[in-house]
Design a protein around this motif. Structure first.
Motif, PDB file in Angstrom:
ATOM      1  N   ASP A  39     -65.236  95.255 102.905  1.00  0.00           N
ATOM      2  CA  ASP A  39     -66.461  96.025 102.642  1.00  0.00           C
ATOM      3  C   ASP A  39     -66.626  97.157 103.654  1.00  0.00           C
ATOM      4  O   ASP A  39     -67.129  98.222 103.322  1.00  0.00           O
ATOM      5  CB  ASP A  39     -67.688  95.116 102.654  1.00  0.00           C
ATOM      6  CG  ASP A  39     -67.722  94.192 101.448  1.00  0.00           C
ATOM      7  OD1 ASP A  39     -67.189  94.581 100.377  1.00  0.00           O
ATOM      8  OD2 ASP A  39     -68.266  93.084 101.563  1.00  0.00           O
ATOM      9  N   LYS A  70     -64.375  99.917 102.535  1.00  0.00           N
ATOM     10  CA  LYS A  70     -64.961 100.554 101.351  1.00  0.00           C
ATOM     11  C   LYS A  70     -66.017 101.576 101.762  1.00  0.00           C
ATOM     12  O   LYS A  70     -66.073 102.682 101.229  1.00  0.00           O
ATOM     13  CB  LYS A  70     -65.585  99.484 100.448  1.00  0.00           C
ATOM     14  CG  LYS A  70     -66.084 100.031  99.130  1.00  0.00           C
ATOM     15  CD  LYS A  70     -66.734  98.925  98.332  1.00  0.00           C
ATOM     16  CE  LYS A  70     -65.880  98.551  97.166  1.00  0.00           C
ATOM     17  NZ  LYS A  70     -66.524  97.559  96.289  1.00  0.00           N
ATOM     18  N   GLN A  71     -66.841 101.248 102.743  1.00  0.00           N
ATOM     19  CA  GLN A  71     -67.866 102.179 103.223  1.00  0.00           C
ATOM     20  C   GLN A  71     -67.233 103.409 103.854  1.00  0.00           C
ATOM     21  O   GLN A  71     -67.709 104.523 103.670  1.00  0.00           O
ATOM     22  CB  GLN A  71     -68.768 101.486 104.241  1.00  0.00           C
ATOM     23  CG  GLN A  71     -69.633 100.409 103.645  1.00  0.00           C
ATOM     24  CD  GLN A  71     -70.372  99.612 104.699  1.00  0.00           C
ATOM     25  OE1 GLN A  71     -70.552 100.065 105.820  1.00  0.00           O
ATOM     26  NE2 GLN A  71     -70.786  98.416 104.341  1.00  0.00           N
ATOM     27  N   HIS A 101     -64.196 104.728 103.233  1.00  0.00           N
ATOM     28  CA  HIS A 101     -63.464 105.579 102.288  1.00  0.00           C
ATOM     29  C   HIS A 101     -64.390 106.395 101.400  1.00  0.00           C
ATOM     30  O   HIS A 101     -64.009 107.457 100.929  1.00  0.00           O
ATOM     31  CB  HIS A 101     -62.449 104.738 101.505  1.00  0.00           C
ATOM     32  CG  HIS A 101     -62.750 104.517 100.071  1.00  0.00           C
ATOM     33  ND1 HIS A 101     -62.119 105.207  99.068  1.00  0.00           N
ATOM     34  CD2 HIS A 101     -63.611 103.672  99.463  1.00  0.00           C
ATOM     35  CE1 HIS A 101     -62.569 104.795  97.907  1.00  0.00           C
ATOM     36  NE2 HIS A 101     -63.463 103.866  98.112  1.00  0.00           N
ATOM     37  N   CYS A 141     -55.615  98.717 106.076  1.00  0.00           N
ATOM     38  CA  CYS A 141     -56.182  99.383 104.914  1.00  0.00           C
ATOM     39  C   CYS A 141     -55.357 100.632 104.641  1.00  0.00           C
ATOM     40  O   CYS A 141     -55.109 101.426 105.544  1.00  0.00           O
ATOM     41  CB  CYS A 141     -57.638  99.756 105.153  1.00  0.00           C
ATOM     42  SG  CYS A 141     -58.452 100.279 103.649  1.00  0.00           S
ATOM     43  N   SER A 189     -58.574  96.020  96.386  1.00  0.00           N
ATOM     44  CA  SER A 189     -58.484  97.459  96.166  1.00  0.00           C
ATOM     45  C   SER A 189     -59.765  97.972  95.537  1.00  0.00           C
ATOM     46  O   SER A 189     -60.497  97.223  94.895  1.00  0.00           O
ATOM     47  CB  SER A 189     -57.301  97.783  95.237  1.00  0.00           C
ATOM     48  OG  SER A 189     -56.098  97.435  95.851  1.00  0.00           O
ATOM     49  N   SER A 190     -59.993  99.260  95.708  1.00  0.00           N
ATOM     50  CA  SER A 190     -61.168  99.887  95.120  1.00  0.00           C
ATOM     51  C   SER A 190     -60.875 101.362  94.912  1.00  0.00           C
ATOM     52  O   SER A 190     -60.001 101.930  95.563  1.00  0.00           O
ATOM     53  CB  SER A 190     -62.375  99.727  96.060  1.00  0.00           C
ATOM     54  OG  SER A 190     -63.526 100.278  95.465  1.00  0.00           O
ATOM     55  N   ARG A 228     -62.747 105.350  94.467  1.00  0.00           N
ATOM     56  CA  ARG A 228     -63.940 106.089  94.878  1.00  0.00           C
ATOM     57  C   ARG A 228     -64.933 106.129  93.725  1.00  0.00           C
ATOM     58  O   ARG A 228     -64.557 106.401  92.590  1.00  0.00           O
ATOM     59  CB  ARG A 228     -63.534 107.509  95.238  1.00  0.00           C
ATOM     60  CG  ARG A 228     -64.674 108.401  95.659  1.00  0.00           C
ATOM     61  CD  ARG A 228     -64.208 109.818  95.758  1.00  0.00           C
ATOM     62  NE  ARG A 228     -64.176 110.458  97.023  1.00  0.00           N
ATOM     63  CZ  ARG A 228     -64.909 110.221  98.093  1.00  0.00           C
ATOM     64  NH1 ARG A 228     -65.746 109.265  98.092  1.00  0.00           N
ATOM     65  NH2 ARG A 228     -64.807 110.923  99.174  1.00  0.00           N
TER      66      ARG A 228
END
Length: 61
Positions: free
Chosen positions: A9, A12-13, A15, A38, A55-56, A58
């Motif tokens: 998490d 994620k913040q 990126h 990462c 994975s995520s 944008r």
């Protein structure tokens, strides 16, 4: 990129604020070494399923 807290998490913040980062993959510690990693990506690859990875992409705002 290595960050001391192996938390997907958190990556994620980070990126979301990098305009060149279109996706990322977080690899848990013990998978590719002792540390969590990462991988920030400047494109969106085809999705794959792999254990010990998150994975995520944008968000499209």
């Amino acid at each position: 990129m290595y960050i001391s807290q192996p938390d997907p998490d958190l990556y994620k913040q980070i990126h979301v604020f990098d305009k060149q980062c279109q996706a990322f993959t977080f690899v848990r510690s013990g998978v590719e070494g002792d540390r969590a990693w990462c991988y920030f990506k400047n494109g969106v690859p085809s999705p794959t399923t792999r254990e010990d990875r998150n994975s995520s992409i944008r968000p499209r705002w």
